[in-house]
Scaffold this motif. Structure first.
Motif, short mmCIF file in Angstrom:
data_model
loop_
_atom_site.label_atom_id
_atom_site.label_comp_id
_atom_site.label_asym_id
_atom_site.label_seq_id
_atom_site.Cartn_x
_atom_site.Cartn_y
_atom_site.Cartn_z
N ALA A 24 0.83 -1.21 0.00
CA ALA A 24 0.00 0.00 0.00
C ALA A 24 0.86 1.25 0.00
N GLY A 25 1.95 1.23 0.76
CA GLY A 25 2.86 2.38 0.79
C GLY A 25 3.52 2.60 -0.56
N GLY A 26 3.96 1.52 -1.20
CA GLY A 26 4.56 1.64 -2.52
C GLY A 26 3.57 2.14 -3.55
N LEU A 27 2.33 1.66 -3.48
CA LEU A 27 1.29 2.11 -4.40
C LEU A 27 0.97 3.59 -4.17
N ALA A 28 0.99 4.02 -2.92
CA ALA A 28 0.76 5.44 -2.62
C ALA A 28 1.85 6.30 -3.25
N GLY A 29 3.10 5.84 -3.16
CA GLY A 29 4.20 6.58 -3.78
C GLY A 29 4.05 6.65 -5.29
N LEU A 30 3.63 5.54 -5.91
CA LEU A 30 3.43 5.50 -7.35
C LEU A 30 2.32 6.47 -7.77
N CYS A 31 1.20 6.45 -7.06
CA CYS A 31 0.08 7.34 -7.40
C CYS A 31 0.47 8.80 -7.25
N PHE A 73 8.53 4.23 4.45
CA PHE A 73 7.95 5.23 5.35
C PHE A 73 6.76 4.66 6.10
N TRP A 74 5.80 4.11 5.36
CA TRP A 74 4.57 3.64 6.00
C TRP A 74 4.80 2.40 6.86
N TRP A 75 5.73 1.52 6.48
CA TRP A 75 6.06 0.36 7.31
C TRP A 75 6.70 0.81 8.62
N THR A 76 7.65 1.75 8.53
CA THR A 76 8.32 2.25 9.73
C THR A 76 7.34 2.99 10.63
N TYR A 77 6.49 3.81 10.03
CA TYR A 77 5.51 4.56 10.83
C TYR A 77 4.59 3.60 11.59
N ASP A 78 4.06 2.62 10.90
CA ASP A 78 3.14 1.67 11.53
C ASP A 78 3.83 0.87 12.63
N PRO A 135 9.97 2.45 -3.19
CA PRO A 135 10.54 1.87 -1.96
C PRO A 135 10.58 2.86 -0.81
N SER A 136 10.77 4.13 -1.11
CA SER A 136 10.81 5.14 -0.05
C SER A 136 9.46 5.27 0.64
N ALA A 137 8.39 5.32 -0.13
CA ALA A 137 7.05 5.43 0.46
C ALA A 137 6.68 4.16 1.21
N ALA A 138 7.03 3.01 0.66
CA ALA A 138 6.74 1.74 1.35
C ALA A 138 7.47 1.68 2.68
#
Length: 105
Positions: A3-10, A58-63, A53-56
Motif C-alpha cells: 500500500a505504501g509503494g502504491l501510494a508513492g506511485l500514485c 515510510f509507512w512500514w516504519t511509521y506503523d 521503496p521510499s514510500a513503502a
C-alpha cells in the motif's frame, strides 16, 4: 509495504507532470523552448524507482514505531501521550524514507 509503494506511485503519476511544467515555466529560455507540454512524463522511471521503496519504507516504519509506542504506553502507568507517539513515529519514518530517497534524488 504494498500500500505504501502504491501510494508513492500514485503520487508520482499525478504530481510529476506538474513539477515538470513548473520547472519549464521557471526556465530562463522560456516555457516553449524548454519543452512546453511535450514529454512531461520524461524521466518518470527514475523518480518512481526511488519513491516506491521510499514510500513503502515510510509507512512500514511509521506503523511499526506507532505500534511499539502504543504497546509501551499501555504497559506503563504513565508515559508519552498518543500525539507524542504519533509525532515520534512520523519522525522515525521520515528518516528511514530519506535513507532511500536522498541517494536517488
Amino acid at each position: 509495504l504494498m500500500a505504501g509503494g502504491l501510494a508513492g506511485l500514485c503520487t508520482d503519476l499525478s504530481l510529476y507532470p506538474l513539477d515538470t511544467l513548473k520547472t519549464r515555466l521557471q526556465s530562463a529560455v522560456g516555457f516553449q523552448k524548454a519543452g512546453g507540454f511535450h514529454g512531461v512524463y520524461t524521466g518518470l522511471g527514475s523518480v518512481v524507482a526511488g519513491s516506491i521503496p521510499s514510500a513503502a519504507l515510510f509507512w512500514w516504519t511509521y506503523d511499526t514505531a506507532k505500534s511499539v509506542g502504543l504497546d509501551y504506553r499501555r504497559r506503563q502507568a504513565s508515559g508519552p501521550g498518543e500525539s507524542t507517539i504519533h509525532m515520534l513515529s512520523a519522525s522515525c519514518a521520515e528518516v528511514s524514507a530519506l535513507i532511500v530517497c536522498v541517494p536517488v534524488d
